[in-house]
Design a protein around this motif. Sequence first.
Motif, PDB file in Angstrom:
ATOM      1  N   LYS A  25       0.827  -1.214   0.000  1.00  0.00           N
ATOM      2  CA  LYS A  25       0.000   0.000   0.000  1.00  0.00           C
ATOM      3  C   LYS A  25       0.862   1.265   0.000  1.00  0.00           C
ATOM      4  O   LYS A  25       0.520   2.268  -0.623  1.00  0.00           O
ATOM      5  CB  LYS A  25      -0.939  -0.006   1.216  1.00  0.00           C
ATOM      6  N   LEU A  26       1.988   1.213   0.723  1.00  0.00           N
ATOM      7  CA  LEU A  26       2.889   2.364   0.741  1.00  0.00           C
ATOM      8  C   LEU A  26       3.429   2.661  -0.653  1.00  0.00           C
ATOM      9  O   LEU A  26       3.469   3.802  -1.097  1.00  0.00           O
ATOM     10  CB  LEU A  26       4.063   2.100   1.697  1.00  0.00           C
ATOM     11  N   TYR A  27       3.860   1.588  -1.353  1.00  0.00           N
ATOM     12  CA  TYR A  27       4.358   1.765  -2.714  1.00  0.00           C
ATOM     13  C   TYR A  27       3.248   2.307  -3.621  1.00  0.00           C
ATOM     14  O   TYR A  27       3.489   3.137  -4.496  1.00  0.00           O
ATOM     15  CB  TYR A  27       4.874   0.437  -3.275  1.00  0.00           C
ATOM     16  N   LEU A  28       2.030   1.824  -3.397  1.00  0.00           N
ATOM     17  CA  LEU A  28       0.899   2.250  -4.228  1.00  0.00           C
ATOM     18  C   LEU A  28       0.611   3.733  -4.015  1.00  0.00           C
ATOM     19  O   LEU A  28       0.341   4.472  -4.969  1.00  0.00           O
ATOM     20  CB  LEU A  28      -0.336   1.404  -3.885  1.00  0.00           C
ATOM     21  N   LYS A  29       0.703   4.170  -2.742  1.00  0.00           N
ATOM     22  CA  LYS A  29       0.427   5.584  -2.448  1.00  0.00           C
ATOM     23  C   LYS A  29       1.495   6.503  -3.029  1.00  0.00           C
ATOM     24  O   LYS A  29       1.245   7.655  -3.337  1.00  0.00           O
ATOM     25  CB  LYS A  29       0.314   5.781  -0.931  1.00  0.00           C
ATOM     26  N   ASP A  30       2.730   5.968  -3.174  1.00  0.00           N
ATOM     27  CA  ASP A  30       3.824   6.777  -3.719  1.00  0.00           C
ATOM     28  C   ASP A  30       3.929   6.690  -5.235  1.00  0.00           C
ATOM     29  O   ASP A  30       4.846   7.254  -5.824  1.00  0.00           O
ATOM     30  CB  ASP A  30       5.164   6.327  -3.112  1.00  0.00           C
ATOM     31  N   GLU A  31       3.005   5.961  -5.878  1.00  0.00           N
ATOM     32  CA  GLU A  31       3.036   5.778  -7.320  1.00  0.00           C
ATOM     33  C   GLU A  31       2.911   7.135  -8.025  1.00  0.00           C
ATOM     34  O   GLU A  31       1.972   7.887  -7.784  1.00  0.00           O
ATOM     35  CB  GLU A  31       1.875   4.852  -7.747  1.00  0.00           C
ATOM     36  N   PRO A  32       3.876   7.474  -8.909  1.00  0.00           N
ATOM     37  CA  PRO A  32       3.862   8.800  -9.541  1.00  0.00           C
ATOM     38  C   PRO A  32       2.863   8.952 -10.679  1.00  0.00           C
ATOM     39  O   PRO A  32       2.794   9.992 -11.306  1.00  0.00           O
ATOM     40  CB  PRO A  32       5.298   8.912 -10.081  1.00  0.00           C
ATOM     41  N   SER A  33       2.061   7.917 -10.938  1.00  0.00           N
ATOM     42  CA  SER A  33       1.104   7.980 -12.049  1.00  0.00           C
ATOM     43  C   SER A  33       0.134   9.151 -11.873  1.00  0.00           C
ATOM     44  O   SER A  33      -0.196   9.561 -10.772  1.00  0.00           O
ATOM     45  CB  SER A  33       0.316   6.665 -12.096  1.00  0.00           C
ATOM     46  N   GLY A  34      -0.343   9.684 -13.018  1.00  0.00           N
ATOM     47  CA  GLY A  34      -1.289  10.816 -12.976  1.00  0.00           C
ATOM     48  C   GLY A  34      -2.567  10.448 -12.260  1.00  0.00           C
ATOM     49  O   GLY A  34      -3.164  11.222 -11.538  1.00  0.00           O
ATOM     50  N   SER A  69       4.845  -4.416 -10.936  1.00  0.00           N
ATOM     51  CA  SER A  69       5.996  -3.539 -10.678  1.00  0.00           C
ATOM     52  C   SER A  69       6.213  -3.330  -9.180  1.00  0.00           C
ATOM     53  O   SER A  69       7.351  -3.254  -8.714  1.00  0.00           O
ATOM     54  CB  SER A  69       5.807  -2.189 -11.388  1.00  0.00           C
ATOM     55  N   ILE A  70       5.126  -3.264  -8.415  1.00  0.00           N
ATOM     56  CA  ILE A  70       5.261  -3.093  -6.956  1.00  0.00           C
ATOM     57  C   ILE A  70       5.843  -4.350  -6.320  1.00  0.00           C
ATOM     58  O   ILE A  70       6.715  -4.272  -5.448  1.00  0.00           O
ATOM     59  CB  ILE A  70       3.890  -2.727  -6.327  1.00  0.00           C
ATOM     60  N   LEU A  71       5.400  -5.511  -6.755  1.00  0.00           N
ATOM     61  CA  LEU A  71       5.957  -6.764  -6.228  1.00  0.00           C
ATOM     62  C   LEU A  71       7.451  -6.852  -6.493  1.00  0.00           C
ATOM     63  O   LEU A  71       8.235  -7.307  -5.649  1.00  0.00           O
ATOM     64  CB  LEU A  71       5.247  -7.976  -6.867  1.00  0.00           C
ATOM     65  N   GLU A  72       7.865  -6.374  -7.677  1.00  0.00           N
ATOM     66  CA  GLU A  72       9.290  -6.392  -8.021  1.00  0.00           C
ATOM     67  C   GLU A  72      10.069  -5.421  -7.141  1.00  0.00           C
ATOM     68  O   GLU A  72      11.140  -5.742  -6.631  1.00  0.00           O
ATOM     69  CB  GLU A  72       9.474  -6.031  -9.499  1.00  0.00           C
ATOM     70  N   LYS A  73       9.532  -4.212  -6.925  1.00  0.00           N
ATOM     71  CA  LYS A  73      10.188  -3.227  -6.058  1.00  0.00           C
ATOM     72  C   LYS A  73      10.325  -3.727  -4.631  1.00  0.00           C
ATOM     73  O   LYS A  73      11.277  -3.401  -3.924  1.00  0.00           O
ATOM     74  CB  LYS A  73       9.403  -1.903  -6.056  1.00  0.00           C
ATOM     75  N   MET A  74       9.344  -4.515  -4.188  1.00  0.00           N
ATOM     76  CA  MET A  74       9.367  -5.043  -2.821  1.00  0.00           C
ATOM     77  C   MET A  74      10.366  -6.177  -2.660  1.00  0.00           C
ATOM     78  O   MET A  74      10.610  -6.632  -1.548  1.00  0.00           O
ATOM     79  CB  MET A  74       7.966  -5.527  -2.425  1.00  0.00           C
ATOM     80  N   GLY A  75      10.938  -6.647  -3.774  1.00  0.00           N
ATOM     81  CA  GLY A  75      11.909  -7.741  -3.702  1.00  0.00           C
ATOM     82  C   GLY A  75      11.273  -9.113  -3.596  1.00  0.00           C
ATOM     83  O   GLY A  75      11.944 -10.091  -3.268  1.00  0.00           O
ATOM     84  N   GLN A 229      10.432 -14.975   2.510  1.00  0.00           N
ATOM     85  CA  GLN A 229      10.150 -16.154   1.677  1.00  0.00           C
ATOM     86  C   GLN A 229      10.286 -15.854   0.192  1.00  0.00           C
ATOM     87  O   GLN A 229      10.745 -16.698  -0.573  1.00  0.00           O
ATOM     88  CB  GLN A 229       8.740 -16.687   1.974  1.00  0.00           C
ATOM     89  N   GLU A 230       9.863 -14.668  -0.214  1.00  0.00           N
ATOM     90  CA  GLU A 230       9.937 -14.309  -1.629  1.00  0.00           C
ATOM     91  C   GLU A 230      11.283 -13.677  -1.969  1.00  0.00           C
ATOM     92  O   GLU A 230      11.540 -13.369  -3.121  1.00  0.00           O
ATOM     93  CB  GLU A 230       8.803 -13.329  -1.972  1.00  0.00           C
ATOM     94  N   ARG A 231      12.115 -13.486  -0.964  1.00  0.00           N
ATOM     95  CA  ARG A 231      13.394 -12.790  -1.186  1.00  0.00           C
ATOM     96  C   ARG A 231      14.561 -13.762  -1.248  1.00  0.00           C
ATOM     97  O   ARG A 231      15.463 -13.627  -2.079  1.00  0.00           O
ATOM     98  CB  ARG A 231      13.608 -11.790  -0.043  1.00  0.00           C
ATOM     99  N   PHE A 232      14.564 -14.763  -0.342  1.00  0.00           N
ATOM    100  CA  PHE A 232      15.705 -15.678  -0.264  1.00  0.00           C
ATOM    101  C   PHE A 232      15.247 -17.130  -0.304  1.00  0.00           C
ATOM    102  O   PHE A 232      14.376 -17.536   0.465  1.00  0.00           O
ATOM    103  CB  PHE A 232      16.496 -15.434   1.036  1.00  0.00           C
ATOM    104  N   ASP A 233      15.877 -17.906  -1.194  1.00  0.00           N
ATOM    105  CA  ASP A 233      15.592 -19.347  -1.254  1.00  0.00           C
ATOM    106  C   ASP A 233      16.297 -20.077  -0.118  1.00  0.00           C
ATOM    107  O   ASP A 233      15.779 -21.065   0.417  1.00  0.00           O
ATOM    108  CB  ASP A 233      16.072 -19.925  -2.593  1.00  0.00           C
ATOM    109  N   TYR A 234      17.514 -19.619   0.226  1.00  0.00           N
ATOM    110  CA  TYR A 234      18.291 -20.266   1.288  1.00  0.00           C
ATOM    111  C   TYR A 234      18.932 -19.209   2.184  1.00  0.00           C
ATOM    112  O   TYR A 234      19.408 -18.167   1.710  1.00  0.00           O
ATOM    113  CB  TYR A 234      19.392 -21.156   0.703  1.00  0.00           C
ATOM    114  N   VAL A 235      18.940 -19.507   3.487  1.00  0.00           N
ATOM    115  CA  VAL A 235      19.620 -18.659   4.466  1.00  0.00           C
ATOM    116  C   VAL A 235      20.590 -19.554   5.235  1.00  0.00           C
ATOM    117  O   VAL A 235      20.201 -20.617   5.740  1.00  0.00           O
ATOM    118  CB  VAL A 235      18.620 -18.005   5.446  1.00  0.00           C
TER     119      VAL A 235
END
Length: 921
Positions: A25-34, A69-75, A229-235
């Motif tokens: 939601k934070l990324y969505l609120k900062d979206e620069p789209s018109g 694009s937001i999912l990608e930015k979130m890693g 979980q979506e960032r690292f396969d192994y720790v």
Amino acid sequence: MAEGIRCRLVRYLEHLTPEELKKFKLYLKDEPSGRCIPRGRVEGADRTELAELLVSTFGEPDAWELALSILEKMGLRELWERARQEGLLDPTEGPRLKTNTRNTRKHQEGKDERSKYQKRMKEKFQLMKERNSRPGEHELFHHRFTELLLLRGYRYKEQKHHELLIRGGEHTKFMQERGQLIETVSLFDPFKETGIQPRIVVLQGAAGIGKTTLASKVMLDWAEGNLFQERFDYVFYLTCRELNPLGEREISFADLIANDWPGPQAPMTEIMSQPERLLFIIDGLDELKFPCNEHRYDLCKDWKQKEPVSILLSSLLRKTLLPEACLLLTTRLTALGKFCPLLESPRHVEILGFSVQHREEYFCKFFRDKHLGGKAFHLVKGNGTLLTMCSVPLMNWIVCTCLKQQMEKGQDPVQALKTTTALYMCYLSNLIIPDDKNFIPQHLRGLCRLAAEGIWDRKVLFEEEDLRRNTLEVGDVSAFLDMNIFQKDSDCENCYSFIHLSFQEFFAAMFYVMSTEEEGMKSSDASIPGVGELLEECSGLNSSFVVLVVRFLFGFLNVETAKELERKFRCRMSPKIKSQLLQWAQGESKINEQNDFSMIYLPEFYSHLYETQDSELVTQVLDNIQEIKVHVYNQYDALNAAFCIKHCYSARKIYLLIDFKVTYSSCQNLFSAPSLKSLELNGEIVKDGDMKLPHEALGKKNCQLQVLRISDFSSFAVKILDFFSAENLKSLHLISTPIRQDTVELLHNVLAKQDCKLQTISLGTCLYYPTVCYKLFSIFGSSKSLKNLDLSLNSFGEVEIKCLCKTMENQVWKLETLRMSRCKLTIDHLQNLLPFFCSIKNLKKLDLSHNFFGEDGINLVCEALEKQDCNLQILNFWEEDLSQPIEKTLNSLNSRKPFLITWKDYHMATIEFFDWDAEYT
């Protein structure tokens, strides 16, 4: 029937944890789209409503692309990749490409291997052993873990080579207001400034602050599927304590990290195929025995190649080996200087410890009873020293243990815990039974020697050979194992360690205070540096590894602690130790005196003296110190400094800088220094409990305070004018301290007194509220004692000028000096002010520097003042770019005016003409 975009969005949003959804939601609120969704609607939306909002605002194709694009930015790379692939499918026709069965099978096998490894890590990390638990006794990690405060970046750069044992927890609100606190889930989020994701995160903090615990929590949360979980396969988790014995042993990096693999062989080729999906946790960099900053030209790039462990670790830190992988490092603050040059663009996160709320939560968990825990915490809450100590998890555990032991004995639990040394002594004393046959003094001496040897060798893990070298056999340490101050390491065979590094430092200090004349020390101590070398090391820039040893040494000088040391440990202090420590401390104070007592080591120096609780010793050490400058970073600093200053009888001038809210009770002794004439407070002091107010100390007849400077007192949690009660106060300076109505009333009460001696008032950046200006200026105008007024650094508009001029109707100003520098005065303002200036018959000095009225304004002022029958002696101007015509005008005016016209900047003018406090200080 084909699934629509709305349903697909809902399905993917349901994969997000609550924290990840907040971030989305934070990324969505900062979206620069018109086009944008109103913020209020985003914040309250659940997953279904959020999907509906996305589609209705952006349309189906754009909503899907935006979510990707937001999912990608979130890693969240795995989720993003899955969604991206699904986006390539035609919803009405199914997959355009046939699935590769072999790849699917291989992918499934990889997931199975990962699940097995996660299960193994969960089993390893889900249980924690209490420091004083019985053999085989464990507790679930989540049952005991309490949240820690994490601060983004450094709190203060000048202390990165130095570390305090104690960190206060009162910064919480301060940091939250500035958005500097960070949560574990956000450790690898992109930097706000650049949008680049950090590859290295350094968790830094003091001894016992919870670095290892937090690193273990990250590992456990990942293994349980709750983090990254979506960032690292192994720790993978590596501890420097375990790496130390390997030192120069040649091994491949693959073999090094495969130690905990659940099966016979780890699928290393597959694991290493995506290094950007790997996280390596390296715990305890400060405990490393071998150097990592020396290998520059023989670094390793191949994870299959065998190299000494020191080179493998150096290669990993320098990003030569697996440069795409992420690192989570833990270290004491003091070791940062050694490792920082190796690390490429790291994110620094400092562990501050527990907030007050979490301290109470910890008490309830420790006592396993909310009522009993609350009762115990109530005892601590009333003691500023103890409450501050409890911000550090290790201290909290020791405090809880001691309180429990003291309460069970029916003794006063608070009095025994006044200092860090007393706290450790109380804890250890309760473990030793008088006349215990298993407790043999010569074994204690051996243990203390082992501790000291380890400190100098930077060693925390000891082998049986180390024990024998210090006259100890395996059987000899059984008493210490039973007392849970020494332990057999669970991960390294035939290795031992103290339960925490700080306990090793305590016993190392005990080694130095022991008399070695008695029998029992068969081997010579020549291999261990003496007290002189220890203190010399403590004076150096890289003193981190001996600071706590020296602090405990000073703590042993306390009379009660020394008695307990002899009674319980049968350990008699060496007669020379006090004179050695006193001589060193006096030498340090002389060095500090040459630097206005403001050296970088000061918080540690004060804490050494505080540990003694010996007023005579402190007075001896600080004899002849007249000016003290001290930076206070937490409540504990304030307690230490206040105790020392209270017993510094020659201190005439004190400068106290606070970068957070400090409670009045922790620094009230500052105001009772018997010779104090000048006090400068930069920061904020807040009220706590039933404290005595400053006026109770300053209002005494013997109070010598004459000059008071206060900066940045913004919230008035303690009314600043409580500090103005000093009988002899002559000079008051307020800087960046907003003047409100209640302040005006209190100031009126001070100036209206018949015996008021206040001659100088300076208000820099204080006039925020025009409504109080007239009353304030009227008070100044009617004062019989006020001679010098500085209103510089305030923005004067029409309202403020009108209020100032209006006072001429009812008051006769008795000022001799007036400064209005940097007040944004224009030539129009000046014309309105001229009658006011001319009405002050005693005015001798006027400063109008750094304003905006140019040559015409200068001429205007000079002509107006010349016509008046006034006593003006000095008129000061200054403009950033003083033109030649103006300079010529000033020279011409000087030749024909009865007063001196100067053009000095504010600083120079203060030194030459307006140093009002020089005679007092």
